[in-house]
Write a protein that holds these residues in place. Structure first.
Motif, short mmCIF file in Angstrom:
data_model
loop_
_atom_site.label_atom_id
_atom_site.label_comp_id
_atom_site.label_asym_id
_atom_site.label_seq_id
_atom_site.Cartn_x
_atom_site.Cartn_y
_atom_site.Cartn_z
N LYS A 19 43.04 26.94 56.35
CA LYS A 19 41.90 27.57 55.68
C LYS A 19 42.00 29.09 55.75
CE LYS A 19 38.78 25.54 58.35
NZ LYS A 19 39.58 24.62 59.20
N SER A 20 42.24 29.60 56.95
CA SER A 20 42.20 31.06 57.12
C SER A 20 43.39 31.77 56.48
CB SER A 20 42.11 31.42 58.61
OG SER A 20 40.90 30.91 59.15
N VAL A 21 44.59 31.25 56.69
CA VAL A 21 45.75 31.96 56.12
C VAL A 21 45.74 31.91 54.59
CG1 VAL A 21 47.27 31.83 58.16
CG2 VAL A 21 47.39 30.01 56.45
N VAL A 22 45.33 30.78 54.03
CA VAL A 22 45.29 30.69 52.55
C VAL A 22 44.19 31.61 52.00
CG1 VAL A 22 44.96 29.13 50.58
CG2 VAL A 22 46.34 28.39 52.53
N THR A 23 43.07 31.71 52.71
CA THR A 23 42.02 32.65 52.31
C THR A 23 42.58 34.07 52.23
OG1 THR A 23 40.27 31.33 53.36
CG2 THR A 23 39.79 33.67 53.01
N ILE A 24 43.29 34.47 53.26
CA ILE A 24 43.83 35.85 53.29
C ILE A 24 44.83 36.06 52.15
CG2 ILE A 24 45.15 37.53 54.66
CD1 ILE A 24 44.12 35.92 57.18
N MET A 25 45.70 35.08 51.92
CA MET A 25 46.72 35.25 50.87
C MET A 25 46.09 35.32 49.49
SD MET A 25 50.03 33.09 52.17
CE MET A 25 49.27 31.54 52.56
N LEU A 26 45.12 34.46 49.22
CA LEU A 26 44.47 34.48 47.90
C LEU A 26 43.66 35.77 47.71
CD1 LEU A 26 43.27 30.77 47.64
CD2 LEU A 26 45.08 31.87 46.27
N ALA A 27 42.92 36.16 48.74
CA ALA A 27 42.06 37.34 48.62
C ALA A 27 42.89 38.60 48.38
CB ALA A 27 41.18 37.48 49.87
N THR A 28 43.96 38.76 49.15
CA THR A 28 44.77 39.99 49.00
C THR A 28 45.53 39.98 47.68
OG1 THR A 28 46.47 38.92 50.37
CG2 THR A 28 45.03 40.50 51.48
N ALA A 29 46.01 38.79 47.25
CA ALA A 29 46.74 38.72 45.98
C ALA A 29 45.81 39.09 44.81
CB ALA A 29 47.32 37.32 45.77
N LEU A 30 44.59 38.57 44.84
CA LEU A 30 43.62 38.88 43.77
C LEU A 30 43.24 40.37 43.79
CD1 LEU A 30 41.25 35.81 44.19
CD2 LEU A 30 42.59 36.31 42.13
N ALA A 31 43.06 40.91 44.98
CA ALA A 31 42.68 42.33 45.09
C ALA A 31 43.77 43.21 44.49
CB ALA A 31 42.45 42.69 46.56
N LYS A 32 45.00 42.89 44.82
CA LYS A 32 46.12 43.70 44.36
C LYS A 32 46.36 43.51 42.86
CE LYS A 32 49.99 46.17 45.17
NZ LYS A 32 51.22 45.84 45.88
N GLU A 33 46.40 42.26 42.42
CA GLU A 33 46.77 41.99 41.03
C GLU A 33 45.65 42.34 40.06
OE1 GLU A 33 47.92 38.79 37.71
OE2 GLU A 33 46.65 38.20 39.38
N LEU A 34 44.42 41.96 40.42
CA LEU A 34 43.31 42.16 39.47
C LEU A 34 42.48 43.39 39.77
CD1 LEU A 34 42.03 38.45 39.16
CD2 LEU A 34 43.70 39.62 37.72
N GLY A 35 42.78 44.06 40.88
CA GLY A 35 42.04 45.27 41.25
C GLY A 35 40.57 45.00 41.54
N LYS A 36 40.29 43.81 42.08
CA LYS A 36 38.90 43.45 42.36
C LYS A 36 38.47 43.94 43.74
CE LYS A 36 38.32 40.86 38.67
NZ LYS A 36 37.39 41.21 37.61
N LYS A 37 37.17 44.13 43.87
CA LYS A 37 36.61 44.46 45.18
C LYS A 37 36.29 43.15 45.90
CE LYS A 37 33.99 47.79 47.58
NZ LYS A 37 32.59 48.04 47.86
#
Ligand SMILES: Nc1ncnc2c1ncn2[C@@H]1O[C@H](COP(=O)(O)OP(=O)(O)OP(=O)(O)O)[C@@H](O)[C@H]1O
Ligand SMILES: [Mg+2]
Length: 226
Positions: A19-37
């Motif tokens: 749960k935790s590692v996948v959360t971190i990977m998805l959140a950081t990937a979305l932040a970087k790729e889509l520039g989301k807050k």
């Protein structure tokens, strides 16, 4: 509210399924790729996401900006937090603790109701799948309750650590038969997934891009994240 944030969670009743590692990977990937807050709300009193974040921050030292924010919070305070600060973010991931007492674990179950999207990691062995069945019934109930209030709760399962267990195929079939919609893509058991960074995206490396990207693309598509 300035903004209606999407609220997501990688959740399962079972502990130690990623749960935790996948959360971190998805959140950081979305932040970087889509520039989301993006904010990760760490509701797990064991605080593993917060610990991982603090540790990495210390190692890197000053002058580094994380891709996502992390906030440790008790489950009881989440509603108030979301009302007051939710509008500051595009996406909020809630790290929901494992459920020790299944349906009776009320404060944890209530956290699911805050979400519009839930991704369920399933590690294929018999015991894990059985507890995922229980979790699926909790999700179905939450989804029905939300529908009564004209809200949506979307959820999908995926197989995590695919190459580690022989029983993956059976687990996948069993979950499908029970009514869980499953991702086509899974995540392999890989060293690069064991301690993801808060300061870079898993998609920044060649191996990360190759091994994570299909799953990530399906995640964005199934949960309609843009
Ligand atoms: N796909 C993967 N490949 C390699 N290691 C993985 C993978 N997924 C999870 N792990 C490892 O499995 C362990 C459990 O992962 P994680 O802490 O994310 O699970 P969790 O469901 O959040 O557990 P908890 O219920 O304790 O919060 C960690 O050591 C993590 O590095
Ligand atoms: Mg965890």
């Amino acid at each position: 509210m300035a903004n209606e944030p999407r609220i997501l969670s990688v959740a399962n009743a079972k502990g130690g399924v990623g749960k935790s590692v996948v959360t971190i990977m998805l959140a950081t990937a979305l932040a970087k790729e889509l520039g989301k807050k993006i904010l990760i709300l760490d509701c797990d009193s064991q605080g593993s996401i917060t610990d991982m974040y603090e540790t990495e921050k210390e190692i890197l030292g000053e002058g580094h900006e994380p891709l996502v924010e992390v906030e440790e919070i008790t489950p009881r305070k989440v509603n108030t937090f979301l009302r007051r600060f939710g509008g500051d973010y595009d996406f909020i991931f809630i790290d929901i603790p494992r459920m020790t007492d299944k349906k009776k674990d009320n404060s944890t179950v209530m956290l699911l109701y805050n979400c519009d999207s839930i991704l369920v990691p399933i590690v294929g062995n018999e015991v894990d799948v059985l507890s995922s069945f229980d979790f699926l019934s909790v999700l179905e109930e939450a989804s029905n309750d939300k529908q009564d209030m004209d809200e949506t709760l979307r959820y999908f399962g995926f197989i995590n650590r695919r190459n580690q267990r022989k029983s993956n195929e059976e687990a996948e079939q069993a979950m499908k038969k029970e009514g869980m919609k499953m991702f086509t893509n899974s995540l392999s058991d890989l060293k690069i997934f064991t301690s993801p960074s808060f300061f870079s995206s898993i998609l920044d490396t060649k191996e990360g891009e190759r091994r994570f990207s299909p799953f990530y693309m399906e995640f964005k598509k199934k949960f309609k994240l843009k």
